[in-house]
Design a protein around this motif. Structure first.
Motif, PDB file in Angstrom:
ATOM      1  N   UNK A 173       0.853  -1.185   0.000  1.00 54.05           N
ATOM      2  CA  UNK A 173       0.000   0.000   0.000  1.00 54.05           C
ATOM      3  C   UNK A 173       0.894   1.240   0.000  1.00 54.05           C
ATOM      4  N   UNK A 174       0.664   2.118  -0.945  1.00 53.58           N
ATOM      5  CA  UNK A 174       1.359   3.404  -1.005  1.00 53.58           C
ATOM      6  C   UNK A 174       0.545   4.396  -0.173  1.00 53.58           C
ATOM      7  N   UNK A 175       0.908   4.551   1.104  1.00 58.34           N
ATOM      8  CA  UNK A 175       0.116   5.376   2.020  1.00 58.34           C
ATOM      9  C   UNK A 175       0.014   6.845   1.592  1.00 58.34           C
ATOM     10  N   UNK A 176       1.121   7.500   1.199  1.00 61.52           N
ATOM     11  CA  UNK A 176       0.983   8.895   0.752  1.00 61.52           C
ATOM     12  C   UNK A 176      -0.003   9.042  -0.406  1.00 61.52           C
ATOM     13  N   UNK A 177       0.028   8.107  -1.344  1.00 59.88           N
ATOM     14  CA  UNK A 177      -0.897   8.153  -2.482  1.00 59.88           C
ATOM     15  C   UNK A 177      -2.333   7.981  -2.014  1.00 59.88           C
ATOM     16  N   UNK A 178      -2.552   7.093  -1.049  1.00 65.75           N
ATOM     17  CA  UNK A 178      -3.899   6.877  -0.509  1.00 65.75           C
ATOM     18  C   UNK A 178      -4.436   8.166   0.105  1.00 65.75           C
ATOM     19  N   UNK A 179      -3.644   8.781   0.985  1.00 68.33           N
ATOM     20  CA  UNK A 179      -4.107   9.982   1.679  1.00 68.33           C
ATOM     21  C   UNK A 179      -4.363  11.134   0.710  1.00 68.33           C
ATOM     22  N   UNK A 180      -3.549  11.241  -0.320  1.00 65.79           N
ATOM     23  CA  UNK A 180      -3.725  12.318  -1.290  1.00 65.79           C
ATOM     24  C   UNK A 180      -5.016  12.142  -2.080  1.00 65.79           C
ATOM     25  N   UNK A 181      -5.442  10.893  -2.285  1.00 63.47           N
ATOM     26  CA  UNK A 181      -6.583  10.620  -3.170  1.00 63.47           C
ATOM     27  C   UNK A 181      -7.908  10.449  -2.433  1.00 63.47           C
ATOM     28  N   UNK A 182      -7.912  10.518  -1.108  1.00 62.25           N
ATOM     29  CA  UNK A 182      -9.150  10.311  -0.363  1.00 62.25           C
ATOM     30  C   UNK A 182     -10.041  11.555  -0.425  1.00 62.25           C
ATOM     31  N   UNK A 183     -11.281  11.369  -0.864  1.00 59.40           N
ATOM     32  CA  UNK A 183     -12.236  12.477  -0.916  1.00 59.40           C
ATOM     33  C   UNK A 183     -12.496  13.043   0.477  1.00 59.40           C
ATOM     34  N   UNK A 184     -12.578  12.169   1.457  1.00 62.59           N
ATOM     35  CA  UNK A 184     -12.869  12.620   2.811  1.00 62.59           C
ATOM     36  C   UNK A 184     -11.783  13.548   3.333  1.00 62.59           C
ATOM     37  N   UNK A 185     -10.548  13.247   3.009  1.00 64.40           N
ATOM     38  CA  UNK A 185      -9.450  14.108   3.463  1.00 64.40           C
ATOM     39  C   UNK A 185      -9.612  15.516   2.894  1.00 64.40           C
TER      40      UNK A 185
END
Length: 209
Positions: free
Chosen positions: A47-59
C-alpha cells in the motif's frame, strides 16, 4: 559351523536393512509432520500510504472544513491586531502621563491575551489536523484488513519504495532515510493502493462513517 555363520550373517544383514528402512520411514514421517505443521507461505500486499491519503475524498473535505475554520480565526486575530494598533496610536498622544501609562498597561495586557489566543488557535488547528489523519489512518488500516481477507493476503505492508533521498542531504539525513526503508523492491502485482482508495471513497460518498 559354516551354515550357522551364514545364517547369522543373513540375519544381521536383514536387521541392518530393516533398520535402514525404518530410519527412512521415520525420516519421511518427520518430513511430512514438519510440512503439516509448517506455517503457510506469506502472501504480501503493498500500500502506497501517501498516495492513498492524497486521493481520499474525505481528506479533502475535512481539510477544507479545517481551513475555513482557521480562516475565520485568522480574521478574528487580524481584527484584534488592528484594534491593538489603533489603541497604541491613541496612547501615544495622551498628554497626561498617568493616563498614558494606564493605557500602555492595558494595551500590553491585550497584546498578551492576543498572543495567547493565537498560540491556542495554532495548537488547536494542529490537534484537529492530527485527529483527521489519525481517523483516516484507522480507516485505511481497517480497509486493508478487509481487502486482505477477501483476496487472500496474509501481510499488508506500507510500500516505501518511493521514499527519495534529497539532493545534497547530510550524512545523518541519508542514514535516517536509509534506516527507515523497509521495502527495497517489490513487484506491483499485489499492490492494493487503488483498491483501498476506491473503497473508502465509495463509503464516504454513501455517508458511511
Amino acid at each position: 559351523m559354516m551354515s550357522t555363520l551364514m545364517n547369522r550373517s543373513m540375519i544381521a544383514a536383514a536387521l541392518l536393512i530393516g533398520g535402514a528402512g525404518l530410519l527412512m520411514v521415520g525420516q519421511a514421517t518427520a518430513r511430512n509432520n514438519a510440512a503439516m505443521f509448517a506455517p503457510t507461505a506469506p502472501v504480501i500486499a503493498l500500500v502506497d500510504l501517501p498516495k492513498v491519503f492524497e486521493a481520499l475524498d474525505e481528506r479533502g473535505v475535512r481539510e477544507k472544513e479545517l481551513m475555513d475554520n482557521a480562516t475565520a480565526k485568522q480574521a478574528e486575530l487580524t481584527a484584534l491586531g488592528k484594534e491593538l494598533e489603533d489603541e497604541s496610536q491613541k496612547a501615544k498622544v495622551i498628554g497626561n502621563i498617568n493616563q498614558q501609562q494606564a493605557a500602555v498597561i492595558k494595551l500590553l495586557e491585550k497584546q498578551a491575551m492576543a498572543n495567547a489566543k493565537r498560540s491556542a488557535y495554532d495548537a488547536l488547528l494542529d490537534q484537529q489536523r492530527a485527529e483527521i489523519f489519525k481517523a483516516l489512518y484507522m480507516k485505511v488500516s481497517e480497509t486493508s484488513k478487509k481487502i486482505a481477507e477477501m483476496q487472500g493476503y496474509t501481510i499488508v505492508m506500507a510500500d516505501d519504495q518511493g521514499l527519495n533521498i534529497p539532493s545534497g542531504a547530510s550524512t545523518d539525513a541519508v542514514r535516517s532515510v536509509l534506516g527507515s526503508r523497509r521495502v527495497l523492491y517489490a513487484a506491483k502485482t499485489h499492490d492494493i493502493t487503488q483498491d483501498i482508495i476506491n473503497q473508502l471513497n465509495i463509503e464516504f460518498k454513501s455517508g458511511k462513517p
